[in-house]
Design a protein around this motif. Structure first.
Motif, PDB file in Angstrom:
ATOM      1  N   LEU A   1      -3.942 -38.345 -15.992  1.00 23.43           N
ATOM      2  CA  LEU A   1      -4.950 -39.234 -15.408  1.00 23.43           C
ATOM      3  C   LEU A   1      -4.415 -39.927 -14.154  1.00 23.43           C
ATOM      4  O   LEU A   1      -5.174 -40.156 -13.203  1.00 23.43           O
ATOM      5  N   THR A   2      -3.128 -40.229 -14.133  1.00 23.23           N
ATOM      6  CA  THR A   2      -2.526 -40.815 -12.931  1.00 23.23           C
ATOM      7  C   THR A   2      -2.560 -39.822 -11.776  1.00 23.23           C
ATOM      8  O   THR A   2      -2.886 -40.185 -10.635  1.00 23.23           O
ATOM      9  N   LEU A   3      -2.241 -38.574 -12.053  1.00 24.96           N
ATOM     10  CA  LEU A   3      -2.285 -37.549 -11.000  1.00 24.96           C
ATOM     11  C   LEU A   3      -3.711 -37.365 -10.483  1.00 24.96           C
ATOM     12  O   LEU A   3      -3.931 -37.207  -9.274  1.00 24.96           O
ATOM     13  N   LEU A   4      -4.688 -37.422 -11.388  1.00 23.26           N
ATOM     14  CA  LEU A   4      -6.090 -37.302 -10.958  1.00 23.26           C
ATOM     15  C   LEU A   4      -6.490 -38.510 -10.125  1.00 23.26           C
ATOM     16  O   LEU A   4      -7.206 -38.383  -9.119  1.00 23.26           O
ATOM     17  N   HIS A   5      -6.050 -39.703 -10.529  1.00 22.94           N
ATOM     18  CA  HIS A   5      -6.322 -40.907  -9.741  1.00 22.94           C
ATOM     19  C   HIS A   5      -5.789 -40.760  -8.318  1.00 22.94           C
ATOM     20  O   HIS A   5      -6.433 -41.206  -7.355  1.00 22.94           O
ATOM     21  N   LEU A   6      -4.643 -40.109  -8.172  1.00 23.04           N
ATOM     22  CA  LEU A   6      -4.041 -39.911  -6.855  1.00 23.04           C
ATOM     23  C   LEU A   6      -4.658 -38.738  -6.100  1.00 23.04           C
ATOM     24  O   LEU A   6      -4.288 -38.467  -4.961  1.00 23.04           O
ATOM     25  N   GLY A   7      -5.586 -38.044  -6.754  1.00 24.79           N
ATOM     26  CA  GLY A   7      -6.276 -36.945  -6.098  1.00 24.79           C
ATOM     27  C   GLY A   7      -5.494 -35.649  -6.039  1.00 24.79           C
ATOM     28  O   GLY A   7      -5.815 -34.769  -5.226  1.00 24.79           O
ATOM     29  N   VAL A   8      -4.482 -35.512  -6.892  1.00 26.92           N
ATOM     30  CA  VAL A   8      -3.659 -34.302  -6.870  1.00 26.92           C
ATOM     31  C   VAL A   8      -4.486 -33.107  -7.341  1.00 26.92           C
ATOM     32  O   VAL A   8      -5.176 -33.178  -8.361  1.00 26.92           O
TER      33      VAL A   8
ATOM     34  N   ALA B   1       8.108 -39.827 -14.641  1.00 25.96           N
ATOM     35  CA  ALA B   1       7.097 -39.183 -13.796  1.00 25.96           C
ATOM     36  C   ALA B   1       6.827 -40.039 -12.559  1.00 25.96           C
ATOM     37  O   ALA B   1       6.449 -39.523 -11.504  1.00 25.96           O
ATOM     38  N   TYR B   2       7.026 -41.348 -12.702  1.00 24.84           N
ATOM     39  CA  TYR B   2       6.857 -42.249 -11.554  1.00 24.84           C
ATOM     40  C   TYR B   2       7.775 -41.844 -10.407  1.00 24.84           C
ATOM     41  O   TYR B   2       7.381 -41.866  -9.240  1.00 24.84           O
ATOM     42  N   SER B   3       9.020 -41.461 -10.730  1.00 25.93           N
ATOM     43  CA  SER B   3       9.970 -41.032  -9.699  1.00 25.93           C
ATOM     44  C   SER B   3       9.456 -39.798  -8.972  1.00 25.93           C
ATOM     45  O   SER B   3       9.534 -39.704  -7.747  1.00 25.93           O
ATOM     46  N   ALA B   4       8.946 -38.828  -9.742  1.00 28.74           N
ATOM     47  CA  ALA B   4       8.448 -37.598  -9.130  1.00 28.74           C
ATOM     48  C   ALA B   4       7.276 -37.888  -8.204  1.00 28.74           C
ATOM     49  O   ALA B   4       7.173 -37.320  -7.103  1.00 28.74           O
ATOM     50  N   ILE B   5       6.403 -38.786  -8.627  1.00 34.42           N
ATOM     51  CA  ILE B   5       5.253 -39.156  -7.800  1.00 34.42           C
ATOM     52  C   ILE B   5       5.718 -39.819  -6.507  1.00 34.42           C
ATOM     53  O   ILE B   5       5.219 -39.525  -5.417  1.00 34.42           O
ATOM     54  N   GLN B   6       6.687 -40.716  -6.614  1.00 37.07           N
ATOM     55  CA  GLN B   6       7.183 -41.404  -5.426  1.00 37.07           C
ATOM     56  C   GLN B   6       7.861 -40.442  -4.454  1.00 37.07           C
ATOM     57  O   GLN B   6       7.749 -40.595  -3.234  1.00 37.07           O
ATOM     58  N   VAL B   7       8.557 -39.439  -4.979  1.00 34.87           N
ATOM     59  CA  VAL B   7       9.180 -38.436  -4.113  1.00 34.87           C
ATOM     60  C   VAL B   7       8.103 -37.657  -3.362  1.00 34.87           C
ATOM     61  O   VAL B   7       8.197 -37.433  -2.148  1.00 34.87           O
ATOM     62  N   ALA B   8       7.051 -37.248  -4.078  1.00 31.57           N
ATOM     63  CA  ALA B   8       5.967 -36.498  -3.444  1.00 31.57           C
ATOM     64  C   ALA B   8       5.290 -37.333  -2.362  1.00 31.57           C
ATOM     65  O   ALA B   8       5.020 -36.843  -1.249  1.00 31.57           O
TER      66      ALA B   8
ATOM     67  N   GLN C   1      -9.505 -45.106 -13.668  1.00 29.84           N
ATOM     68  CA  GLN C   1      -8.835 -46.405 -13.548  1.00 29.84           C
ATOM     69  C   GLN C   1      -7.642 -46.482 -14.493  1.00 29.84           C
ATOM     70  O   GLN C   1      -6.615 -47.092 -14.156  1.00 29.84           O
ATOM     71  N   LEU C   2      -7.768 -45.846 -15.656  1.00 32.09           N
ATOM     72  CA  LEU C   2      -6.624 -45.805 -16.566  1.00 32.09           C
ATOM     73  C   LEU C   2      -5.439 -45.130 -15.868  1.00 32.09           C
ATOM     74  O   LEU C   2      -4.293 -45.570 -15.979  1.00 32.09           O
ATOM     75  N   GLY C   3      -5.732 -44.053 -15.119  1.00 33.23           N
ATOM     76  CA  GLY C   3      -4.667 -43.399 -14.360  1.00 33.23           C
ATOM     77  C   GLY C   3      -4.038 -44.324 -13.340  1.00 33.23           C
ATOM     78  O   GLY C   3      -2.818 -44.328 -13.143  1.00 33.23           O
ATOM     79  N   GLU C   4      -4.867 -45.139 -12.683  1.00 36.30           N
ATOM     80  CA  GLU C   4      -4.359 -46.096 -11.707  1.00 36.30           C
ATOM     81  C   GLU C   4      -3.483 -47.153 -12.373  1.00 36.30           C
ATOM     82  O   GLU C   4      -2.391 -47.491 -11.886  1.00 36.30           O
ATOM     83  N   VAL C   5      -3.958 -47.691 -13.492  1.00 28.62           N
ATOM     84  CA  VAL C   5      -3.194 -48.731 -14.200  1.00 28.62           C
ATOM     85  C   VAL C   5      -1.917 -48.137 -14.781  1.00 28.62           C
ATOM     86  O   VAL C   5      -0.865 -48.785 -14.794  1.00 28.62           O
TER      87      VAL C   5
ATOM     88  N   LYS D   1     -13.928 -28.308 -11.004  1.00 24.54           N
ATOM     89  CA  LYS D   1     -14.700 -28.425  -9.763  1.00 24.54           C
ATOM     90  C   LYS D   1     -14.073 -29.418  -8.795  1.00 24.54           C
ATOM     91  O   LYS D   1     -13.965 -29.151  -7.580  1.00 24.54           O
ATOM     92  N   HIS D   2     -13.652 -30.574  -9.304  1.00 22.78           N
ATOM     93  CA  HIS D   2     -13.198 -31.650  -8.426  1.00 22.78           C
ATOM     94  C   HIS D   2     -11.687 -31.641  -8.181  1.00 22.78           C
ATOM     95  O   HIS D   2     -11.230 -32.172  -7.161  1.00 22.78           O
ATOM     96  N   TYR D   3     -10.907 -31.071  -9.119  1.00 24.83           N
ATOM     97  CA  TYR D   3      -9.448 -31.132  -8.989  1.00 24.83           C
ATOM     98  C   TYR D   3      -8.791 -29.759  -9.051  1.00 24.83           C
ATOM     99  O   TYR D   3      -7.567 -29.650  -8.921  1.00 24.83           O
ATOM    100  N   HIS D   4      -9.583 -28.726  -9.284  1.00 29.43           N
ATOM    101  CA  HIS D   4      -9.082 -27.355  -9.331  1.00 29.43           C
ATOM    102  C   HIS D   4      -7.958 -27.179 -10.352  1.00 29.43           C
ATOM    103  O   HIS D   4      -7.009 -26.407 -10.129  1.00 29.43           O
ATOM    104  N   ILE D   5      -8.057 -27.898 -11.471  1.00 30.50           N
ATOM    105  CA  ILE D   5      -7.126 -27.686 -12.574  1.00 30.50           C
ATOM    106  C   ILE D   5      -7.357 -26.287 -13.138  1.00 30.50           C
ATOM    107  O   ILE D   5      -8.493 -25.830 -13.261  1.00 30.50           O
ATOM    108  N   ALA D   6      -6.274 -25.627 -13.481  1.00 30.99           N
ATOM    109  CA  ALA D   6      -6.388 -24.275 -14.022  1.00 30.99           C
ATOM    110  C   ALA D   6      -5.379 -24.089 -15.154  1.00 30.99           C
ATOM    111  O   ALA D   6      -4.279 -24.643 -15.110  1.00 30.99           O
ATOM    112  N   PRO D   7      -5.726 -23.303 -16.167  1.00 26.35           N
ATOM    113  CA  PRO D   7      -4.744 -22.990 -17.213  1.00 26.35           C
ATOM    114  C   PRO D   7      -3.703 -22.019 -16.671  1.00 26.35           C
ATOM    115  O   PRO D   7      -3.964 -21.247 -15.750  1.00 26.35           O
ATOM    116  N   ILE D   8      -2.505 -22.087 -17.234  1.00 30.56           N
ATOM    117  CA  ILE D   8      -1.490 -21.112 -16.861  1.00 30.56           C
ATOM    118  C   ILE D   8      -1.956 -19.719 -17.287  1.00 30.56           C
ATOM    119  O   ILE D   8      -2.729 -19.565 -18.228  1.00 30.56           O
ATOM    120  N   THR D   9      -1.476 -18.699 -16.578  1.00 32.76           N
ATOM    121  CA  THR D   9      -1.795 -17.317 -16.948  1.00 32.76           C
ATOM    122  C   THR D   9      -0.492 -16.596 -17.291  1.00 32.76           C
ATOM    123  O   THR D   9       0.011 -16.711 -18.397  1.00 32.76           O
TER     124      THR D   9
END
Length: 532
Positions: free
Chosen positions: A482-489, A443-450, A182-186, A512-520
Motif C-alpha cells: 500500500l505504501t508503494l501504491l501511495h507513492l505511485g510505483v 523497506a523504508y531504506s529501499a524506498i529512500q534509495v529509489a 492513506q494507510l500506505g501514506e501513514v 489498470k492503475h498500477y500495472h501490477i502483474a503476477p510473476i510468470t
C-alpha cells in the motif's frame, strides 16, 4: 464455540481461497482464529469508544499490541488472546462508563462482528476492508518495534483509530479506496519512525560479513525482528560464556554498530522462518522468538522454545515485560551447545552471508552507481525482496536472481532473500551484485534509495532502470504494498500467488492503475522488465 474458522490473510491460505476447517495452514486452531477475530472486533469497538476522546498512551499501546497479536505466526495462545480481549473491554468501559450494560444500546461502543465482513455481499467492499485490516496489522508491527525504543507518532496512532472505526461502517468502494492509499501514506511515516528509532539507538548499518559456523559452547538462538530484545539479551549475556546467534530476519542485526560491538554476538544460523521445524530439531540450544516468526514447535525442540512480547505459544516459557532472560541463559548453559564447530549453510550451500546495505551504505556509493548507469555499466537494478514461505513456486526467486545479467544489481530485503543471499554473483562497477538492505522493516531504506536516485537523475521513480519483483506471505507485506501504491510505483511483479482477499474487481483496478502483474517465469519476466 464453532469448530470451523475462516482466514485468508496469509499467502499460503488453503486452496488460495481461505482456511475454513478446524485449523489453518499456519497451525492455529479454529478457536484461536475466532479469538483473533473477536479481538479485532473489540479493537474496532474500542476505536468507537474513543471517538469522544479520552484515549491515552496506554490505549494506543493496547490497539497496537492487539493488532500485532492477530498477525500470522505471532500468537497461538488462546489464553494470551483472551487477556488482550479482556483488556480491550475494560478500556472501552473506562472510556464510555456504563455503556456495556445500557438497556438502550446506541451502538456507540459496539464491537464489530468480523463474520459480517467475511460474509459480506459486496466482494469489492470485503476485499478493500480486508486490505485495510491486514495493512493495519502489518503497520502495528512496525509501530510496536518503534514503541519498544520509546518512539511514537500521534498521526500514526490517530490513524489506527480512524481506520478501525471505518471498518465497522457501511462504506462504499469509492470511500474505501482513498482510505487504503492513506494507510500506505501513514505506513511510510511509521516505517520512517522505526528507521529513526533503530539507527538512533544502534547506528546506521554497515556492510558486514556474517559467518554461519556455530562455535563450541553454550549459545542462544534469537529469531524474529525485535532489535530491542536482542540488545537486552546481549547486555544480559555479557560475561556468562553464552554466545548469541541470529536466525531468520534477525540477520541484519549484525550490521548495526552498537549490536555488532558485543563479542558474544557470533553469527547466524538457518534460513527463513518456514524451515525452523527442521533446523531446530536437533539444536543443542534454546530459541527465543521475539515477533511474527514462530511456528507450532515440534516435540523435538518444544522444551527449548522461549517467547517474549506479544509472541505466545501455549506451553512455551514466556519472558515477561521485565525482560529478565535469566531462565533462557540458564537453559543455554544446561544444554551446552556443540562440542565442535558446526557449520550451517544457506539454501544454495553458502556458509557466509553479507548484510548491512542500508540506505546510508548504498547512497554512499550513489555517485558511482549513477556514473555506472550513465556509462551503461549498470544496465538495471532489481529489488527482489519480501517474505519467504513454504508454498511451491518460491524457487522462482532463486532462479530469477541467478539469471539476472552480470551488468545488473540486485537489492534485497526481508526473509525472501534466503532463497538466494548465499549465492556469489560477483561484482558490477565495483559493487557486490547482491546487496542485502535488511529486514522487511527496512523497506523504508529501499524506498529512500529509489527516491534519491530518481531525484539525482531528474526523473520519476517509474522512469528509473529499476524493477520490483516481490514475494509476499503476511500482513507486513500488505502495508508495504500500500505504501508503494501511495507513492505511485508501477509495474510491480508479485508472487508466488496473488492474495486471496483481492477480489477480481479490486485486482482489475490495481492492474489498470498500477500495472501490477503476477510473476510468470524468470525468463519471461526478465525479458519483459529489461525490455521496458
Amino acid at each position: 464455540m464453532d469448530t470451523k474458522m475462516f482466514c485468508f490473510q496469509c499467502e499460503q491460505t488453503a486452496g488460495c481461497a481461505g482456511c475454513t476447517g478446524s485449523a489453518g495452514v499456519c497451525g492455529k486452531t479454529a478457536a484461536t482464529a475466532q479469538l483473533q477475530d473477536a479481538l479485532t472486533g473489540a479493537l474496532c469497538g474500542l476505536a468507537r469508544a474513543a471517538m469522544d476522546g479520552g484515549a491515552d498512551s496506554d490505549t494506543d499501546r493496547l490497539i497496537i499490541e492487539g493488532l500485532f497479536a492477530t498477525l500470522t505466526n505471532v500468537s497461538f495462545d488462546d489464553r494470551a488472546l483472551e487477556q488482550l480481549l479482556a483488556r480491550a473491554e475494560r478500556e472501552k468501559e473506562r472510556l464510555q462508563p456504563g455503556c456495556a450494560g445500557c438497556a438502550a444500546p446506541c451502538g456507540k461502543v459496539e464491537n464489530y462482528d468480523l463474520a459480517a465482513l467475511w460474509g459480506g455481499p459486496d466482494e469489492d467492499v470485503r476485499s478493500l476492508k480486508s486490505l485495510i485490516l491486514f495493512g493495519l496489522r502489518g503497520m502495528a508491527a512496525y509501530a510496536h518495534h518503534a514503541r519498544a525504543l520509546g518512539h511514537s507518532d500521534e498521526q500514526v496512532n490517530t490513524f489506527f483509530y480512524r481506520a478501525l472505526y471505518a471498518l465497522g461502517e457501511d462504506l462504499t468502494v469509492p470511500q474505501l479506496l482513498p482510505l487504503a492509499l492513506q494507510l500506505g501514506e501513514v505506513n511510510l511515516r511509521c516505517m520512517g519512525l522505526l528507521d529513526g528509532a533503530n539507527t538512533g539507538a544502534y547506528g546506521a548499518p554497515v556492510p558486514t560479513e556474517v559467518t554461519m559456523t556455530v562455535q563450541p559452547g553454550p549459545f542462544i538462538v534469537i529469531s524474529g525482528h525485535d532489535l530491542h530484545d536482542l540488545k537486552l539479551l546481549l547486555e544480559q549475556t555479557v560475561g556468562t560464556g553464552v554466545s548469541v546467534y541470529t536466525h531468520g530476519e534477525m540477520l541484519p542485526a549484525h550490521a548495526y554498530p552498537a549490536l555488532h560491538a558485543y563479542p558474544q554476538l557470533k553469527g547466524h544460523l538457518g534460513t527463513a522462518w518456514q524451515n525452523q521445524q527442521r533446523e531446530f530439531a536437533d539444536l543443542p540450544a534454546p530459541i527465543l522468538f521475539t515477533t511474527n516468526c514462530i511456528m507450532p514447535p515440534k516435540s523435538s525442540y518444544a522444551d527449548r522454545v522461549f517467547t517474549t512480547g506479544v509472541v505466545s505459544f501455549a506451553g512455551a516459557a514466556h519472558i515477561g515485560p521485565e525482560r529478565d532472560f535469566t531462565p533462557l541463559i540458564a537453559r543455554a548453559k544446561q544444554l551446552g551447545g556443540y562440542a565442535q564447530p558446526h557449520t550451517f549453510t544457506g539454501i544454495n550451500g553458502g556458509s557466509k552471508l553479507t548484510t548491512g546495505f542500508g540506505r546510508d551504505a548504498v547512497l554512499a556509493h550513489a555517485d558511482e552507481v549513477l556514473a555506472a548507469i550513465s556509462r551503461g555499466d549498470i544496465r538495471h537494478i532489481f529489488l527482489v525482496g519480501g517474505c519467504d514461505g513454504a508454498r511451491p513456486g518460491r524457487s522462482y526467486y532463486t532462479e530469477f536472481v541467478q539469471q539476472t545479467p552480470p551488468d545488473t544489481l540486485v537489492l534485497t530485503l526481508a526473509c525472501g532473500k534466503f532463497r538466494f543471499n548465499d549465492l556469489d554473483l560477483g561484482q558490477v562497477a565495483g559493487l557486490p551484485r547482491i546487496m542485502d538492505m535488511g529486514q522487511c522493516n527496512d523497506a523504508y531504506s529501499a524506498i529512500q534509495v529509489a527516491l534519491a536516485l530518481a531525484e539525482a537523475l531528474g526523473c520519476g521513480v517509474n522512469d528509473l532502470p529499476l524493477s520490483m519483483v516481490l514475494s509476499w506471505y503476511e500482513q507486513k507485506a500488505v502495508c508495504i504494498l500500500l505504501t508503494l501504491l501511495h507513492l505511485g510505483v508501477q509495474n510491480i511483479r508479485l508472487g508466488p500467488t496473488l492474495p486471496a482477499f483481492l477480489s477480481p474487481g479490486i485486482l482489475q483496478y490495481l492492474v489498470k492503475h498500477y500495472h501490477i502483474a503476477p510473476i510468470t517465469t524468470p525468463q519471461q519476466d526478465l525479458q519483459a522488465l529489461l525490455g521496458r
